[in-house]
Write a protein that holds these residues in place. Structure first.
Motif, PDB file in Angstrom:
ATOM      1  N   TYR A  34      29.082 -99.834   1.039  1.00 14.10           N
ATOM      2  CA  TYR A  34      27.816 -99.709   0.318  1.00 14.10           C
ATOM      3  C   TYR A  34      26.695-100.035   1.285  1.00 14.10           C
ATOM      4  CZ  TYR A  34      30.841 -99.593  -3.755  1.00 14.10           C
ATOM      5  OH  TYR A  34      31.800 -99.239  -4.661  1.00 14.10           O
ATOM      6  N   LEU A  35      25.718 -99.141   1.391  1.00 14.11           N
ATOM      7  CA  LEU A  35      24.656 -99.317   2.387  1.00 14.11           C
ATOM      8  C   LEU A  35      23.272 -99.292   1.750  1.00 14.11           C
ATOM      9  CD1 LEU A  35      26.958 -97.144   3.696  1.00 14.11           C
ATOM     10  CD2 LEU A  35      25.594 -97.665   5.710  1.00 14.11           C
ATOM     11  N   CYS A  36      22.338 -99.915   2.450  1.00 12.90           N
ATOM     12  CA  CYS A  36      20.947 -99.808   2.021  1.00 12.90           C
ATOM     13  C   CYS A  36      20.064 -99.720   3.257  1.00 12.90           C
ATOM     14  CB  CYS A  36      20.529-100.996   1.156  1.00 12.90           C
ATOM     15  SG  CYS A  36      20.389-102.525   2.052  1.00 12.90           S
ATOM     16  N   ALA A  37      18.816 -99.337   3.040  1.00 15.60           N
ATOM     17  CA  ALA A  37      17.812 -99.366   4.096  1.00 15.60           C
ATOM     18  C   ALA A  37      17.185-100.762   4.103  1.00 15.60           C
ATOM     19  CB  ALA A  37      16.759 -98.291   3.861  1.00 15.60           C
ATOM     20  N   LEU A  38      16.288-100.995   5.034  1.00 13.22           N
ATOM     21  CA  LEU A  38      15.854-102.372   5.285  1.00 13.22           C
ATOM     22  C   LEU A  38      14.983-102.960   4.182  1.00 13.22           C
ATOM     23  CD1 LEU A  38      15.269-101.421   8.904  1.00 13.22           C
ATOM     24  CD2 LEU A  38      16.601-103.442   8.317  1.00 13.22           C
ATOM     25  N   ARG A  39      14.341-102.125   3.423  1.00 17.31           N
ATOM     26  CA  ARG A  39      13.472-102.651   2.367  1.00 17.31           C
ATOM     27  C   ARG A  39      13.881-102.124   0.997  1.00 17.31           C
ATOM     28  NH1 ARG A  39       8.114-101.628   4.644  1.00 17.31           N
ATOM     29  NH2 ARG A  39       8.118 -99.814   3.305  1.00 17.31           N
ATOM     30  N   ASP A  40      15.110-101.584   0.884  1.00 13.58           N
ATOM     31  CA  ASP A  40      15.607-101.198  -0.436  1.00 13.58           C
ATOM     32  C   ASP A  40      15.817-102.461  -1.261  1.00 13.58           C
ATOM     33  OD1 ASP A  40      15.738 -98.404  -0.473  1.00 13.58           O
ATOM     34  OD2 ASP A  40      17.620 -98.372   0.625  1.00 13.58           O
ATOM     35  N   TYR A  41      15.367-102.420  -2.522  1.00  9.12           N
ATOM     36  CA  TYR A  41      15.425-103.627  -3.346  1.00  9.12           C
ATOM     37  C   TYR A  41      16.697-103.709  -4.175  1.00  9.12           C
ATOM     38  CZ  TYR A  41      10.596-104.122  -1.967  1.00  9.12           C
ATOM     39  OH  TYR A  41       9.453-104.256  -1.220  1.00  9.12           O
ATOM     40  N   GLU A  42      17.490-102.649  -4.181  1.00  5.95           N
ATOM     41  CA  GLU A  42      18.718-102.686  -4.972  1.00  5.95           C
ATOM     42  C   GLU A  42      19.928-102.948  -4.074  1.00  5.95           C
ATOM     43  OE1 GLU A  42      18.617-100.262  -8.750  1.00  5.95           O
ATOM     44  OE2 GLU A  42      17.865 -98.851  -7.268  1.00  5.95           O
ATOM     45  N   HIS A  43      21.049-103.225  -4.719  1.00  4.48           N
ATOM     46  CA  HIS A  43      22.288-103.554  -4.013  1.00  4.48           C
ATOM     47  C   HIS A  43      22.633-102.531  -2.946  1.00  4.48           C
ATOM     48  CE1 HIS A  43      26.740-103.526  -3.590  1.00  4.48           C
ATOM     49  NE2 HIS A  43      26.627-104.835  -3.677  1.00  4.48           N
ATOM     50  N   HIS A  44      22.552-101.261  -3.303  1.00  5.98           N
ATOM     51  CA  HIS A  44      22.800-100.203  -2.316  1.00  5.98           C
ATOM     52  C   HIS A  44      22.053 -98.953  -2.749  1.00  5.98           C
ATOM     53  CE1 HIS A  44      25.956 -99.480  -5.380  1.00  5.98           C
ATOM     54  NE2 HIS A  44      25.794 -98.208  -5.077  1.00  5.98           N
ATOM     55  N   THR A  45      21.794 -98.085  -1.789  1.00  6.51           N
ATOM     56  CA  THR A  45      21.197 -96.788  -2.117  1.00  6.51           C
ATOM     57  C   THR A  45      22.090 -95.659  -1.613  1.00  6.51           C
ATOM     58  OG1 THR A  45      19.856 -96.924  -0.102  1.00  6.51           O
ATOM     59  CG2 THR A  45      18.809 -97.602  -2.155  1.00  6.51           C
ATOM     60  N   MET A  46      23.215 -96.010  -1.009  1.00  5.87           N
ATOM     61  CA  MET A  46      24.179 -95.020  -0.543  1.00  5.87           C
ATOM     62  C   MET A  46      25.560 -95.656  -0.562  1.00  5.87           C
ATOM     63  SD  MET A  46      24.630 -93.404   3.297  1.00  5.87           S
ATOM     64  CE  MET A  46      23.208 -92.321   3.302  1.00  5.87           C
ATOM     65  N   SER A  47      26.567 -94.907  -0.972  1.00 10.10           N
ATOM     66  CA  SER A  47      27.933 -95.384  -0.766  1.00 10.10           C
ATOM     67  C   SER A  47      28.722 -94.303  -0.054  1.00 10.10           C
ATOM     68  CB  SER A  47      28.601 -95.778  -2.087  1.00 10.10           C
ATOM     69  OG  SER A  47      28.791 -94.636  -2.894  1.00 10.10           O
ATOM     70  N   GLU A  71      28.077-104.310   1.324  1.00  4.29           N
ATOM     71  CA  GLU A  71      29.383-104.670   0.758  1.00  4.29           C
ATOM     72  C   GLU A  71      30.388-103.648   1.235  1.00  4.29           C
ATOM     73  OE1 GLU A  71      29.255-105.795  -3.376  1.00  4.29           O
ATOM     74  OE2 GLU A  71      31.429-105.503  -3.628  1.00  4.29           O
ATOM     75  N   ARG A  72      31.655-104.091   1.324  1.00  3.26           N
ATOM     76  CA  ARG A  72      32.682-103.199   1.841  1.00  3.26           C
ATOM     77  C   ARG A  72      33.967-103.422   1.078  1.00  3.26           C
ATOM     78  NH1 ARG A  72      34.055-100.940   7.184  1.00  3.26           N
ATOM     79  NH2 ARG A  72      35.855 -99.655   6.643  1.00  3.26           N
ATOM     80  N   ASP A  73      34.443-102.406   0.364  1.00  4.60           N
ATOM     81  CA  ASP A  73      35.768-102.442  -0.260  1.00  4.60           C
ATOM     82  C   ASP A  73      36.779-101.836   0.702  1.00  4.60           C
ATOM     83  OD1 ASP A  73      34.521-103.328  -2.481  1.00  4.60           O
ATOM     84  OD2 ASP A  73      34.585-101.418  -3.565  1.00  4.60           O
ATOM     85  N   ASP A  74      37.977-101.662   0.207  1.00  2.30           N
ATOM     86  CA  ASP A  74      39.021-101.048   1.041  1.00  2.30           C
ATOM     87  C   ASP A  74      38.550 -99.715   1.610  1.00  2.30           C
ATOM     88  OD1 ASP A  74      40.747-103.041   0.787  1.00  2.30           O
ATOM     89  OD2 ASP A  74      42.139-102.041  -0.591  1.00  2.30           O
TER      90      ASP A  74
END
Lengths: 314, 314, 314, 314
Positions: free
Chosen positions: C41-54, C34-37
């Motif tokens: 929001y980023l994740c790794a390939l098998r992360d199960y949550e929306h993001h693990t880093m912003s 996801e990308r706001d202004d």
């Protein structure tokens, strides 16, 4: 509330202990930590408990019991109480029934699976030379052979009333249900349960008939390369591979199946990451028969055979 | 004395060029270095020549010719002379018959295999961004997909008179014979020939009937992991694996076979070391059908299918 | 009793969002979900949550907070109560403060580390084409680059009062203490804590001075080969490696450290098995400075640099 | 025309044969094929000749000679004639000077490097149990330790007049020149020569002073994993790694350097594909000091140390 920590060990019988030791110790690279007259206790290279497998000389290849470690000593008693309330016939094992292990309870499920729950287990010293300098490792890689089994991973049983067995795992043992497999007509054929973040600690499959069998015990290897080396060494020794090497769709892990020639105990070598489930709100993954490039739940590679070994007579 | 340097390239026809490009370029990760109206020229990531495969839109899946690179320009002429002395019908190709390639000769063997021998081939620049900083690499791993084919490795043909084809490779081309495979009754079924230290540059297998076919082209991957990733990506795309992953007894290398869905061209992904033969006094290894854990020459893993594709009509 | 399920995500600031996305997304292969202004929001390939880093565009490279997921919704409230009883200043975040996340609490530790505890988080659908056929996988390996980060693994902070921070992790968060590292004079320099069976979810190191810093975030790769590919791709792009490739003695895992050039966020790529701790009676492993072939806790390979980034101003 | 087939073997002296055997045989996993009073002959697991290394007890760590195998018996005589024409002092070795080897010539280069050229060498049978079922393999992986050296790969010498030594390799031995390394001021510091398709069979580096040294002998491992296992086992034994693990820019192969503690013989473990050069028109790759992420020719990982061992006195 009672909780299981992990799959602990499995006690087997074999009609030829020496041949089984050739297979598990010499060829597959497991370590013998203790040896009685008729029983050998084995572990993988990074198992933290006294043993994760025992082999007792007996009449035929069979499994005696599947042992789970509880999260604390109180849990053992709580499980005993809970099972008795539910009408199960639970017995406390006697001191010295199994090397390295303390007080424990045992019972048989409706289908005839025999389980042990314990907390106390020795963590014996490893012979100085073979001991790794890295404490968490236990055995030095220098004293490993190329198969390099690292730790017990999971087990797999099957019976004609798998719904009851799955309920035992989920409702009485308190495990999660990570994955199920359904055939085209909607019948569920397999359930993968875990008390740890592993893809499964124990799975159960449906048998067509009114039978109860033990299907396999799995040990984890660190690397795909180790799995490949194992296939190579089995081929060098003309030991037929029962399935694989390949990758499962269910569990998403790399595998190879091979049977101990003496006892028929099926060993799965399990490698590569699969996945770890740390999510408290995991939704059970439901597999339909038509997913994947195979008609069953192998992602690629050959299927293993279906038959298992019985439980010991008691 | 005329000498071959290496297997250079293979020219194929496909009934659906776009679908074949989806397979070879998008899925398998080969690079398109040049594109004419009806032909695409491809290479692997570390191939040093202009192309090692061409795909021309045609009526059916077929092979047009198998090209070997000579060690020097004089060798091309010497081969032409030698073949003509032996009564072969050799023709010189016309300029521009194939992108990137200079003067070359072609001929058909008794069994109908069509070979090209050339020396001159372009080494075109790779688009700046995709060019590796390491000169010997050509493409940066950053622009590779996970299948990661590195270089053309070998090819495999089959016909009803394989003794003549093997003699062509050994006596006329000047190749060595690393390995042969014999069935229980003593009949030889396969010959693995090499002009380089690879286990083989070209092999020939016996067909039961009076037929001539092209069996497969093989590309080399650097690591077993790359082979496994390939199997994974094929499964994700519901492309059926034709054989493997597994390890050959003959060549001792890891493999996976898969067919281009459009043309039926069989691609072997070949990984891991196998062996390199630097010995000038190599004694041909003779395989008997009963060696190994399989009844044939697979060390472990599943067998590929036997059929191939024809040569193009000319 | 309140329990943490896992390390969930870390919110960062960077002075140049586009350059940080070049690093984390294009080079390291993470996915932007996801990308706001001003935030990605980023994740790794098998992360199960929306993001693990912003990553939020800001004045300088800094960390805003470290988020842990609780085992259930009640745990969030119980943690809030417990922290308030202990005199901590806890605040509930407002709706929409962070994409994908529900109600959560935040607080700052004595040393100035800022933590979030939450339970609710979206599990958004992945764009159809990139979605793996294997449900537990999320992204298809076909859409991965060669670095192939699979899941968030752990984080590492450091401050001048690490005993207090370690006590927070152990006594208030309820984590275990797997390993500690002591210098020759007996001073403890590092504490590795886990709420899962991983070698650590969060570690804390002593800073010499009265400072508080964030040292690194780690993502797990499936295979040693992936770590090696990462080092290769970094070298192709002239991005200096901060430490490794190598193997830690502590955690026994393979590693590579590299800093995002824009923000200075240190990324550890963590590969290979290390170990999984399923034992309820684990005895903390105490490292002395003189163990191993290195004078510090690297088993082999080069040491990373010591400095970190600050927390954002609030 | 005389041609070399391959680098054959290197004869070393060590002040403590037992300690050197502990290192090369027990720790690194090489096999002792024959043992005289004061000399042990060793090979890697897939070396096809009697030995590729000999260790003789002597006064100090030193190299006696570097042996190349010729492509045929006539080449040995042709080399003898050619060298004598060029004014070199060539001598024929006496029968039994070295186990397993037939007639051979020796000479010293201007810089004092001592070379042997031979054709005849035994291919002794391997003890039945350790013999692989796959003929090309020689030793079964079952009898390998985890380091798993497969074959001799290359060697590296250095002297104060490297131009002359490089000319010897190219013009007299008839090798190709795959790569050279130049410092910023245009001085060439290293030359990588090959008679096979390997990246190099022998390299020469410039020494600052008027010295002549032997730098290292390299053995090839099949997999990156094997290199990593080697680093692990060295760390377990507190044997300091001299450089790596890492990847070279030049040769593009993965490496680890370690010195035999007794003799100072530097062993390079060389893994992974690097590249194979089958091109007859290869253009020498010229490296400038400023390519890559390192100031020298390491792609990533740490540099090895510069010093070597002398030649034996004769």
């Amino acid at each position: 509330m009672a909780e299981l920590a992990k799959l602990g060990h499995i006690a087997f019988e074999t009609p030829d202990l020496e041949e089984s030791l050739w297979f598990f110790r010499d060829l597959m690279g497991m370590k013998v930590v203790e040896r009685d007259d008729d029983t050998a206790y084995l572990c993988a290279l990074r198992d933290y408990e006294h043993h994760t497998m025992s082999l007792t000389e007996g009449e035929k290849g069979a499994v005696d019991h599947i042992g789970f470690r509880a999260k604390n000593p109180e849990s053992v008693e709580e499980y005993a109480d809970r099972f008795e309330e539910l009408g199960r016939d639970v017995w406390w094992t006697e001191d010295g029934h199994e090397a390295g292990i303390g007080d424990s309870i045992m019972f048989e499920s409706e289908s005839g699976h025999r389980f042990e729950i314990y907390y106390e287990m020795e963590k014996p010293d490893i012979d100085g030379e073979q001991r790794s300098n890295i404490p968490m490792r236990r055995y030095s890689p220098e004293y490993a052979n190329r198969v390099y089994p690292q730790r017990i991973d999971h087990t797999h049983v099957q019976d004609g009333n798998p719904e009851a067995t799955s309920r035992l795992f989920e409702e009485e043992f308190g495990m999660g249900l990570n994955e199920v497999f359904k055939s085209e007509d909607g019948t569920t054929w397999g359930w993968w349960h875990a008390t740890t973040p592993l893809p499964h600690d124990i799975a159960v499959h449906r048998l067509e008939e009114d039978e109860t069998e033990f299907h396999h015990i799995a040990y984890h290897l660190d690397h795909l390369q180790d799995l490949w080396d194992a296939a190579d060494i089995l081929s060098e020794n003309n030991v037929e591979i029962d399935g694989g090497p390949g990758k499962h769709a269910i569990t998403n892990a790399n595998y190879l199946y091979v049977n101990d020639p003496a006892s028929g105990i099926r060993l799965e070598l399990f490698a590569g990451p699969g996945y770890l489930n740390f999510e408290p709100d995991w939704e059970t993954v439901v597999w339909q028969e038509d997913i994947g490039s195979e008609s069953d739940h192998q992602w690629f590679g050959t299927q293993y055979s279906l038959g298992g070994i019985p439980y010991t007579d008691r």
